[in-house]
Write a protein that holds these residues in place. Sequence first.
Motif, PDB file in Angstrom:
ATOM      1  N   GLY A  93      22.030  13.215  11.273  1.00 24.27           N
ATOM      2  CA  GLY A  93      21.531  14.133  10.261  1.00 24.27           C
ATOM      3  C   GLY A  93      20.612  13.516   9.236  1.00 24.27           C
ATOM      4  O   GLY A  93      20.075  14.225   8.383  1.00 24.27           O
ATOM      5  N   VAL A  94      20.408  12.205   9.280  1.00 26.88           N
ATOM      6  CA  VAL A  94      19.527  11.532   8.323  1.00 26.88           C
ATOM      7  C   VAL A  94      18.073  11.701   8.768  1.00 26.88           C
ATOM      8  O   VAL A  94      17.752  11.547   9.947  1.00 26.88           O
ATOM      9  CB  VAL A  94      19.883  10.039   8.204  1.00 26.88           C
ATOM     10  N   GLU A  95      17.202  12.017   7.811  1.00 27.36           N
ATOM     11  CA  GLU A  95      15.764  12.048   8.078  1.00 27.36           C
ATOM     12  C   GLU A  95      15.166  10.700   7.703  1.00 27.36           C
ATOM     13  O   GLU A  95      15.424  10.172   6.618  1.00 27.36           O
ATOM     14  CB  GLU A  95      15.075  13.145   7.278  1.00 27.36           C
ATOM     15  N   VAL A  96      14.372  10.146   8.603  1.00 25.13           N
ATOM     16  CA  VAL A  96      13.714   8.865   8.373  1.00 25.13           C
ATOM     17  C   VAL A  96      12.210   9.068   8.527  1.00 25.13           C
ATOM     18  O   VAL A  96      11.747   9.545   9.567  1.00 25.13           O
ATOM     19  CB  VAL A  96      14.206   7.790   9.366  1.00 25.13           C
ATOM     20  N   ASP A  97      11.463   8.715   7.494  1.00 23.46           N
ATOM     21  CA  ASP A  97      10.005   8.806   7.524  1.00 23.46           C
ATOM     22  C   ASP A  97       9.450   7.389   7.469  1.00 23.46           C
ATOM     23  O   ASP A  97       9.636   6.688   6.465  1.00 23.46           O
ATOM     24  CB  ASP A  97       9.481   9.605   6.330  1.00 23.46           C
ATOM     25  N   VAL A  98       8.786   6.973   8.532  1.00 22.53           N
ATOM     26  CA  VAL A  98       8.272   5.606   8.611  1.00 22.53           C
ATOM     27  C   VAL A  98       6.751   5.643   8.674  1.00 22.53           C
ATOM     28  O   VAL A  98       6.173   6.295   9.547  1.00 22.53           O
ATOM     29  CB  VAL A  98       8.819   4.856   9.843  1.00 22.53           C
ATOM     30  N   SER A  99       6.115   4.942   7.737  1.00 22.80           N
ATOM     31  CA  SER A  99       4.663   4.784   7.749  1.00 22.80           C
ATOM     32  C   SER A  99       4.341   3.416   8.337  1.00 22.80           C
ATOM     33  O   SER A  99       4.751   2.385   7.786  1.00 22.80           O
ATOM     34  CB  SER A  99       4.100   4.889   6.328  1.00 22.80           C
ATOM     35  N   PHE A 100       3.620   3.414   9.450  1.00 21.84           N
ATOM     36  CA  PHE A 100       3.194   2.173  10.102  1.00 21.84           C
ATOM     37  C   PHE A 100       1.749   1.928   9.673  1.00 21.84           C
ATOM     38  O   PHE A 100       0.832   2.644  10.095  1.00 21.84           O
ATOM     39  CB  PHE A 100       3.304   2.310  11.618  1.00 21.84           C
ATOM     40  N   LEU A 101       1.547   0.918   8.819  1.00 23.29           N
ATOM     41  CA  LEU A 101       0.268   0.756   8.142  1.00 23.29           C
ATOM     42  C   LEU A 101      -0.372  -0.589   8.474  1.00 23.29           C
ATOM     43  O   LEU A 101       0.272  -1.637   8.325  1.00 23.29           O
ATOM     44  CB  LEU A 101       0.463   0.847   6.625  1.00 23.29           C
ATOM     45  N   PRO A 102      -1.634  -0.582   8.886  1.00 17.97           N
ATOM     46  CA  PRO A 102      -2.343  -1.860   9.047  1.00 17.97           C
ATOM     47  C   PRO A 102      -2.541  -2.523   7.690  1.00 17.97           C
ATOM     48  O   PRO A 102      -2.390  -1.881   6.638  1.00 17.97           O
ATOM     49  CB  PRO A 102      -3.670  -1.440   9.680  1.00 17.97           C
ATOM     50  N   SER A 103      -2.881  -3.796   7.697  1.00 19.82           N
ATOM     51  CA  SER A 103      -2.940  -4.562   6.446  1.00 19.82           C
ATOM     52  C   SER A 103      -3.883  -3.944   5.424  1.00 19.82           C
ATOM     53  O   SER A 103      -3.613  -3.980   4.220  1.00 19.82           O
ATOM     54  CB  SER A 103      -3.357  -6.007   6.737  1.00 19.82           C
ATOM     55  N   ALA A 104      -4.984  -3.353   5.872  1.00 20.25           N
ATOM     56  CA  ALA A 104      -5.948  -2.769   4.940  1.00 20.25           C
ATOM     57  C   ALA A 104      -5.412  -1.520   4.257  1.00 20.25           C
ATOM     58  O   ALA A 104      -5.935  -1.103   3.216  1.00 20.25           O
ATOM     59  CB  ALA A 104      -7.251  -2.437   5.673  1.00 20.25           C
ATOM     60  N   GLU A 105      -4.358  -0.911   4.817  1.00 17.86           N
ATOM     61  CA  GLU A 105      -3.802   0.322   4.264  1.00 17.86           C
ATOM     62  C   GLU A 105      -2.480   0.093   3.541  1.00 17.86           C
ATOM     63  O   GLU A 105      -2.032   0.953   2.783  1.00 17.86           O
ATOM     64  CB  GLU A 105      -3.575   1.342   5.392  1.00 17.86           C
ATOM     65  N   TYR A 106      -1.854  -1.059   3.771  1.00 16.97           N
ATOM     66  CA  TYR A 106      -0.519  -1.294   3.221  1.00 16.97           C
ATOM     67  C   TYR A 106      -0.600  -1.635   1.732  1.00 16.97           C
ATOM     68  O   TYR A 106      -1.427  -2.448   1.312  1.00 16.97           O
ATOM     69  CB  TYR A 106       0.170  -2.441   3.966  1.00 16.97           C
ATOM     70  N   PHE A 117      10.105  -6.977   1.264  1.00 17.12           N
ATOM     71  CA  PHE A 117       9.699  -8.346   1.590  1.00 17.12           C
ATOM     72  C   PHE A 117       8.218  -8.335   1.937  1.00 17.12           C
ATOM     73  O   PHE A 117       7.631  -7.293   2.197  1.00 17.12           O
ATOM     74  CB  PHE A 117      10.526  -8.926   2.749  1.00 17.12           C
ATOM     75  N   GLY A 118       7.632  -9.516   1.919  1.00 15.76           N
ATOM     76  CA  GLY A 118       6.233  -9.656   2.293  1.00 15.76           C
ATOM     77  C   GLY A 118       5.283  -9.389   1.145  1.00 15.76           C
ATOM     78  O   GLY A 118       5.701  -9.144   0.004  1.00 15.76           O
ATOM     79  N   PRO A 119       3.979  -9.454   1.403  1.00 16.14           N
ATOM     80  CA  PRO A 119       2.975  -9.196   0.365  1.00 16.14           C
ATOM     81  C   PRO A 119       3.183  -7.822  -0.261  1.00 16.14           C
ATOM     82  O   PRO A 119       3.657  -6.892   0.389  1.00 16.14           O
ATOM     83  CB  PRO A 119       1.645  -9.260   1.134  1.00 16.14           C
ATOM     84  N   ASP A 120       2.800  -7.719  -1.534  1.00 18.29           N
ATOM     85  CA  ASP A 120       3.022  -6.464  -2.262  1.00 18.29           C
ATOM     86  C   ASP A 120       1.741  -6.056  -2.998  1.00 18.29           C
ATOM     87  O   ASP A 120       1.711  -6.003  -4.229  1.00 18.29           O
ATOM     88  CB  ASP A 120       4.174  -6.648  -3.253  1.00 18.29           C
ATOM     89  N   PRO A 121       0.678  -5.732  -2.261  1.00 13.33           N
ATOM     90  CA  PRO A 121      -0.583  -5.373  -2.917  1.00 13.33           C
ATOM     91  C   PRO A 121      -0.516  -3.989  -3.555  1.00 13.33           C
ATOM     92  O   PRO A 121       0.329  -3.163  -3.207  1.00 13.33           O
ATOM     93  CB  PRO A 121      -1.591  -5.386  -1.764  1.00 13.33           C
ATOM     94  N   VAL A 122      -1.410  -3.762  -4.499  1.00 18.09           N
ATOM     95  CA  VAL A 122      -1.547  -2.457  -5.144  1.00 18.09           C
ATOM     96  C   VAL A 122      -2.865  -1.846  -4.687  1.00 18.09           C
ATOM     97  O   VAL A 122      -3.916  -2.481  -4.781  1.00 18.09           O
ATOM     98  CB  VAL A 122      -1.513  -2.581  -6.678  1.00 18.09           C
ATOM     99  N   ARG A 123      -2.804  -0.629  -4.186  1.00 21.73           N
ATOM    100  CA  ARG A 123      -3.985   0.060  -3.674  1.00 21.73           C
ATOM    101  C   ARG A 123      -4.420   1.163  -4.636  1.00 21.73           C
ATOM    102  O   ARG A 123      -3.701   1.532  -5.561  1.00 21.73           O
ATOM    103  CB  ARG A 123      -3.691   0.673  -2.298  1.00 21.73           C
ATOM    104  N   GLU A 124      -5.591   1.700  -4.365  1.00 20.08           N
ATOM    105  CA  GLU A 124      -6.087   2.832  -5.142  1.00 20.08           C
ATOM    106  C   GLU A 124      -5.138   4.017  -4.968  1.00 20.08           C
ATOM    107  O   GLU A 124      -4.778   4.380  -3.844  1.00 20.08           O
ATOM    108  CB  GLU A 124      -7.480   3.225  -4.640  1.00 20.08           C
ATOM    109  N   PRO A 125      -4.687   4.635  -6.073  1.00 20.65           N
ATOM    110  CA  PRO A 125      -3.758   5.770  -5.943  1.00 20.65           C
ATOM    111  C   PRO A 125      -4.391   6.922  -5.171  1.00 20.65           C
ATOM    112  O   PRO A 125      -5.614   7.109  -5.185  1.00 20.65           O
ATOM    113  CB  PRO A 125      -3.488   6.174  -7.396  1.00 20.65           C
ATOM    114  N   PHE A 126      -3.549   7.680  -4.495  1.00 20.33           N
ATOM    115  CA  PHE A 126      -4.037   8.898  -3.860  1.00 20.33           C
ATOM    116  C   PHE A 126      -4.516   9.856  -4.949  1.00 20.33           C
ATOM    117  O   PHE A 126      -3.879   9.977  -6.001  1.00 20.33           O
ATOM    118  CB  PHE A 126      -2.932   9.560  -3.031  1.00 20.33           C
ATOM    119  N   PRO A 127      -5.630  10.531  -4.735  1.00 17.61           N
ATOM    120  CA  PRO A 127      -6.158  11.403  -5.788  1.00 17.61           C
ATOM    121  C   PRO A 127      -5.256  12.602  -6.044  1.00 17.61           C
ATOM    122  O   PRO A 127      -4.614  13.124  -5.127  1.00 17.61           O
ATOM    123  CB  PRO A 127      -7.520  11.843  -5.229  1.00 17.61           C
ATOM    124  N   ALA A 128      -5.208  13.016  -7.306  1.00 19.11           N
ATOM    125  CA  ALA A 128      -4.481  14.238  -7.653  1.00 19.11           C
ATOM    126  C   ALA A 128      -5.235  15.436  -7.088  1.00 19.11           C
ATOM    127  O   ALA A 128      -6.445  15.366  -6.849  1.00 19.11           O
ATOM    128  CB  ALA A 128      -4.369  14.357  -9.172  1.00 19.11           C
TER     129      ALA A 128
END
Length: 256
Positions: A93-106, A117-128
Amino acid sequence: MSEAEALAQVQDRLIERARADEAVFAAAFTGSLGTGDADRWSDVDVALGVDHPPESVAAAWTEWLATEFGILHHWDLPAPDARVIRVYLLANGVEVDVSFLPSAEYGARGPSWRSLFGPDPVREPFPAPRPYLLVGLAWHHVRHVRVCLERGRLWQAEHWLGALRTQVISLACLRLGLPTEYAKGAHLLPEEFTQALEPTLPRSLAAPEISRALSALVTVLVGELEHSAPETAAKLAPALSHWADFQGTRIPPPQR
């Protein structure tokens, strides 16, 4: 096993799998797990940074989840670029949403992010969402409720009425700096606004009742536009009021 226990088990196994997967270079919880607001009803939202083709990594994870928990159904959310966003309903009954992202999108695009874990970059926010789009969808939906009433298509009229209410809520949330997607900020709106929305819920599928709810909703919409876009409100109000003034079905419903 309780809902909370099932949720915790899935989270733990997902993290273990991500750390052990050579195709995954980073992982983070998103959604309510990313903000720390999760409860026993929450989805498990996880973003994976992958350095293999996302489709192949998603296929391997789908096979693993099917073996580990059982999958009742899964589907992919349409996404741009090379990313894959796969939504799973597990047998527990658990819903799992997994985003598989290449390095340029992560990377984090907002506050709903907790690096595991791993690198923790900050990307441009999604537009409102753009206000003019929400306004355009709102008048479009008002007109279509009226058209459906004229044609005697009451289920379709109710559909457009609900869609219109969604846009009105989004406009108010946008003005007040609240989350706009999926009515996530609706419970934070001022009480006077939500009280005004209550009469916009139709009590039946009768045409006069849908018409009454439409009129109430147009009143809320015009009031919201007067707050956020007074010039637009002045231009649209006459047409909106006209469409909300339904006097009776002019086109009879089709005969079966």
